[in-house]
Write an enzyme that holds these catalytic residues in place. Structure first.
Site, mmCIF file in Angstrom:
data_model
loop_
_atom_site.group_PDB
_atom_site.id
_atom_site.type_symbol
_atom_site.label_atom_id
_atom_site.label_comp_id
_atom_site.label_asym_id
_atom_site.label_seq_id
_atom_site.Cartn_x
_atom_site.Cartn_y
_atom_site.Cartn_z
ATOM 1 N N GLU A 605 -6.015 -6.195 2.561
ATOM 2 C CA GLU A 605 -4.680 -5.845 2.071
ATOM 3 C C GLU A 605 -4.475 -6.509 0.727
ATOM 4 O OE1 GLU A 605 0.101 -5.970 3.118
ATOM 5 O OE2 GLU A 605 -1.332 -6.954 4.458
ATOM 6 N N ASN A 663 0.916 -1.893 -0.777
ATOM 7 C CA ASN A 663 2.300 -1.575 -0.416
ATOM 8 C C ASN A 663 2.981 -0.840 -1.554
ATOM 9 O OD1 ASN A 663 3.279 -3.312 2.211
ATOM 10 N ND2 ASN A 663 1.553 -4.238 1.162
ATOM 11 N N GLU A 695 0.798 1.453 2.467
ATOM 12 C CA GLU A 695 1.655 0.921 3.514
ATOM 13 C C GLU A 695 3.115 1.125 3.145
ATOM 14 O OE1 GLU A 695 0.728 -3.107 4.403
ATOM 15 O OE2 GLU A 695 -1.360 -2.688 4.970
ATOM 16 N N ASP A 725 4.183 -0.156 8.036
ATOM 17 C CA ASP A 725 4.203 -1.621 8.007
ATOM 18 C C ASP A 725 5.425 -2.148 8.755
ATOM 19 O OD1 ASP A 725 3.365 -4.125 7.409
ATOM 20 O OD2 ASP A 725 3.889 -4.070 5.282
ATOM 21 N N GLU A 782 -0.506 -8.374 12.277
ATOM 22 C CA GLU A 782 -0.356 -9.328 11.187
ATOM 23 C C GLU A 782 0.011 -10.698 11.745
ATOM 24 O OE1 GLU A 782 1.363 -6.983 7.406
ATOM 25 O OE2 GLU A 782 2.763 -7.095 9.082
#
Length: 846
Positions: A605, A663, A695, A725, A782
């Site tokens: 990520e 993101n 995301e 997310d 996460e």
């Protein structure tokens, strides 16, 4: 003394000096007037008809003094001034003082003045007439004594007029200062022009009136015509001023009048606070109506205007007599509430307003709801001037709207547009527009994540500008990836040529703490990776307070340039100071994502980092919050997309096949440009679409589902994966899972962090995993920070883990070194081993 009327009251603590001054002026008036008044007893029969005509007109006119609209009665125009000053010029000081005293008594009675106030007015006029009479005595003799007027007579009349005005206005101003303290000067200065126009005109009519009286007493009533003209002039002037301070639709004060009122009340409450009075707080309430635009659009502006008039009437009925209601424009209103003791009283007033607007307003048989949000700013807690109070009340009002509440008090943490944040936004724009570049003109080879030169998988653009040179904009969606669209500032402009084994040895030594300790004899033991932050040194294996992966933000460290900062391996290093005025450095960190069943690294990520020259590592949450409210977010997104896609190309050239997730914000999804940008960069760098994943958060979906869904669908058609997310923290998760073309859901770290100790969190995580699995979606957890959580997730059937148990975010070059040391560990094979540790600290790198 009448204390019910504020005009007849004196603030506490000022009575002594003020009434001492009033008494002194009264004594002076008696001293200068006693002799002439006693002598006047023998002159009554000698005074002509012209005198009696003027005296009667003076008393009659003061029975109805002109009070300008919108002004306090201290600014009333008393026509007797014209007649008494004419009597002074024609018949002396005694008759003028006597007539003026009678006129003041009549006007004081009509206006409801307290006896002390009427007495002071009579004394001030007596002193002013005495000063004017003294000036006339400096002339050649009796004025208007049958002969022609000489220039000396004209000069004496002008001097007497000036003396009267200066003494009268000076005494009134002194009394105002003693009565109200420091706020005397603004009121005196603002009223000077008006007094010169109104009172000065009356005084200058007096010589004309005396001259007419010398010719015939029958001419005296004719002066009522110019006197009426003065009256009309004063009224029109006052009405013009009033129109400038009043909203024409509702009749409420407007923004200009609100500014004046708040400024005056701030001075008054400052005085009260200095005296320690408990009610020294002033509240500014800002009201914005809900759904008023819908009324205008559906029923027309005429109905909207009628609704505003009705709202104004309800607001006036909900406030006390000393409060001020103003309309700022549109559907915004402000309320000034003086003399409060604390914020609870301000809230009570706001709740009263909310209650007044709770009932629908019937218009043409249709009930219209007119609720609204109210923001409260309190003096002096939230500001000490109109501009600050207004801005903070506005912040509070929008905070109330954001929370779907009716009332909110200003809180600094809700102020996203402070001067500091605006400065931060300007620095962010600068750093985005001064991205790194290679020397133009040459084809630059692609470098791997460890800094080594690699053969590019495709030609790399050679049209990038020189370093620190701002590139030209082409204005299209398909901009080149250089210049402002570049995300990663290279840490090395060039790499020295060295043997491959030496380079690998240097990378491993810098990444492995055991090798580093061996290379630096005498260094103290290192317990594990450390994070340098405001709270001190924290073991990386503990709770990752700074690791916030929400919206691509996870701060690893804070600190100013030049202080010790962490490397990816957990060591500390000194960062060089940035040049003065330099906006700092923006780069990307990458956190590995591990397949739980196999232990293989399946992706990363991308997380945002900005080291500011003054603030050190900027909190990523604050950075995104600041950028998302402005057009800078577009620049930021371009840089993110450019950097991540280019890094994927570099890893491909180095033989690394990784999927990268990035993101995107609500603003990106609303514009619809994000899909075009990503498609362009994937094509330009030759990266397969399935290697990239976007995301999104449920909050972004809720903002505007229609536009967001269109952007997501376009990305899905390209072949880019879509991940939801922060799963579990939104409002319509099941609906999103059903409608959206998702490939992955990410269980929010707030649930994962507590599942080892909280059965409820563990149950929630298991339910999410089962639901996503039933829908055929990959599940990423996460915030995995310990072995027990890792094993629980494996038992629950979770696909991928991301967190500090495996690795914390690191720069791209450090990720390559970490991958070279990482050895997959499966939960079933871990045995007595404690599982992987961050950055190969122990088991995973053995």
């Amino acid at each position: 003394m009448e204390t019910g009327d504020p005009r007849n009251s004196v603030p506490p603590g000022r009575s002594g000096p003020f009434f001492g001054f009033v008494g002194a002026i009264g004594v002076v008036a008696l001293v200068v007037s006693a002799g002439p008044l006693v002598a006047l007893a023998d002159r009554w029969s000698e005074l002509p008809a012209a005198f009696w005509t003027m005296a009667a007109l003076a008393v009659a006119c003061d029975a109805r003094p002109f009070v300008p609209p919108g002004r306090r009665q201290t600014s009333a125009v008393f026509p007797s001034t014209c007649f008494t000053f004419a009597i002074l010029l024609g018949w002396g000081f005694g008759p003028a003082v006597a007539v003026q005293a009678v006129a003041v008594a009549v006007s004081g009675w009509r206006l409801g003045y307290a006896p002390w106030r009427t007495g002071f007015n009579a004394a001030q006029y007596a002193c002013a007439l005495a000063a004017a009479y003294a000036v006339t005595r400096l002339g050649p003799g009796e004025l208007f004594d049958g002969g022609r007027l000489h220039w000396t007579d004209v000069a004496a009349v002008g001097g007497a007029t000036l003396a009267w005005f200066v003494v009268n206005y000076g005494l009134v101003s002194s009394a105002v200062r003693l009565r109200f303290g420091d706020r005397w000067w603004p009121s005196v200065r603002s009223g000077l022009a008006y007094e010169l126009l109104a009172t000065g005109s009356l005084l200058l009519l007096a010589p004309v009136l005396v001259a007419a009286a010398r010719a015939s007493a029958a001419l005296i009533p004719l002066v009522l015509v110019p006197l009426f003209a003065v009256y009309r002039m004063a009224r029109l002037s006052a009405e013009r001023e009033q129109l400038a301070d009043v909203d024409p639709l509702t009749g409420l004060p407007n923004r200009k009048a609100l500014l004046t009122e708040v400024a005056e009340q701030v001075h008054l409450h400052g005085d009260r606070a200095a005296r320690g009075a408990p009610d020294a707080h002033l509240a500014l309430l800002l009201l914005d109506l809900d759904r008023f635009k819908h009324v205008n659009d559906a029923l027309g502006h005429a109905v909207g205007d009628r609704l505003l008039v009705e709202v104004s009437a309800r607001l006036m009925g909900a406030v006390d007599g000393g409060d001020m209601v103003a309309r700022l424009g549109g559907d915004e209103f402000a309320i000034v509430v003086p003399r409060l003791t604390d914020i609870d009283e301000a809230r009570e007033r706001a709740d009263r307003v909310v209650a007044a607007l709770a009932e629908p307003v019937p218009l043409d048989g249709l009930p219209l709801d007119v609720g609204g949000a109210i923001g409260i700013a309190l003096y002096p807690d939230h500001g000490e001037d109109f501009a600050t109070l207004m801005r903070h009340a506005d912040v509070a009002m929008y905070d109330a709207k954001h929370r779907n509440d009716t009332v909110a008090v200003y809180a600094p943490e809700s102020d996203h547009n402070s001067a500091e944040r605006l400065s931060l936004l300007a620095d962010l724009r600068r750093v985005l527009e001064s991205g790194p570049s290679a020397q133009g003109g040459e084809t630059v080879g692609v470098r791997g994540g460890d800094g080594a030169a690699l053969q590019p998988a495709l030609p790399v653009r050679a049209d990038r500008p020189a370093r620190n040179q701002r590139p030209a904009r082409d204005g299209g969606r398909g901009r080149s990836g250089g210049g402002p669209n570049r995300w990663l500032r290279r840490r090395r402009d060039r790499v020295e040529e060295r043997h491959d084994d030496d380079l690998i040895e240097r990378i491993l030594t810098g990444a492995d703490p055991i090798r580093r300790r061996a290379a630096h004899a005498g260094a103290g033991p290192v317990a594990g990776p450390l994070v340098v932050g405001d709270a001190g040194f924290t073991p990386a294996t503990g709770t990752a307070d700074g690791d916030v992966t929400h919206d691509a933000v996870a701060a690893v460290s804070t600190g100013a340039p030049g202080v010790i900062g962490p490397t990816a391996d957990g060591s500390t290093r000194a960062e060089p100071d940035d040049q003065a005025g330099h906006p700092g450095e923006i780069t990307m960190y990458y956190q590995p994502q591990i397949a739980i069943a196999t232990g293989e690294v399946v992706g990363v990520e991308a997380l945002l980092r900005w080291r500011h020259p003054r603030r050190g590592m900027v909190d990523p949450g604050e950075l995104i919050q600041v950028a998302e409210q402005s057009a800078v977010m577009r620049l930021l997104t371009r840089r993110v997309v450019d950097d991540v896609v280019e890094q994927l190309a570099k890893w491909s050239a180095a033989g690394l096949t990784l999927r990268a997730a990035l993101n995107v914000s609500v603003r990106d999804l609303h514009t619809g440009e994000i899909a075009d940008q990503i498609a362009d960069r994937l094509t330009r760098y030759g990266v397969p679409p399935e290697r990239l994943q976007v995301e999104i958060t449920e909050g972004a979906l809720m903002a505007d589902p229609r536009r967001v869904l269109a952007s997501i669908t376009q990305l899905h058609r390209i072949g880019v994966g879509i991940a939801l997310d922060d799963f579990g923290t939104g409002y319509s998760s099941l609906q999103h899972l059903r409608r959206l073309p998702l490939s992955e859901v990410k269980v929010d770290r707030s649930f994962v962090l507590g599942m080892a100790d909280d059965p409820d969190d563990a149950a929630i995580v298991r339910s999410m995993i089962e639901l996503a699995g039933a829908l055929g979606l990959r599940v990423v957890a996460e915030g995995v920070e310990d072995e027990r959580t890792w094993r629980m997730l494996h038992a629950a059937g979770c696909d991928v883990a991301q967190g500090w148990f495996h690795a914390r975010p690191m720069p791209a070059e450090d990720l390559v070194a970490w991958l070279s040391r990482y050895r997959p560990v499966r939960p079933a094979e871990a045995g007595s081993r404690s599982g992987p540790a961050p950055e190969g600290e122990s088991k995973a790198s053995s």
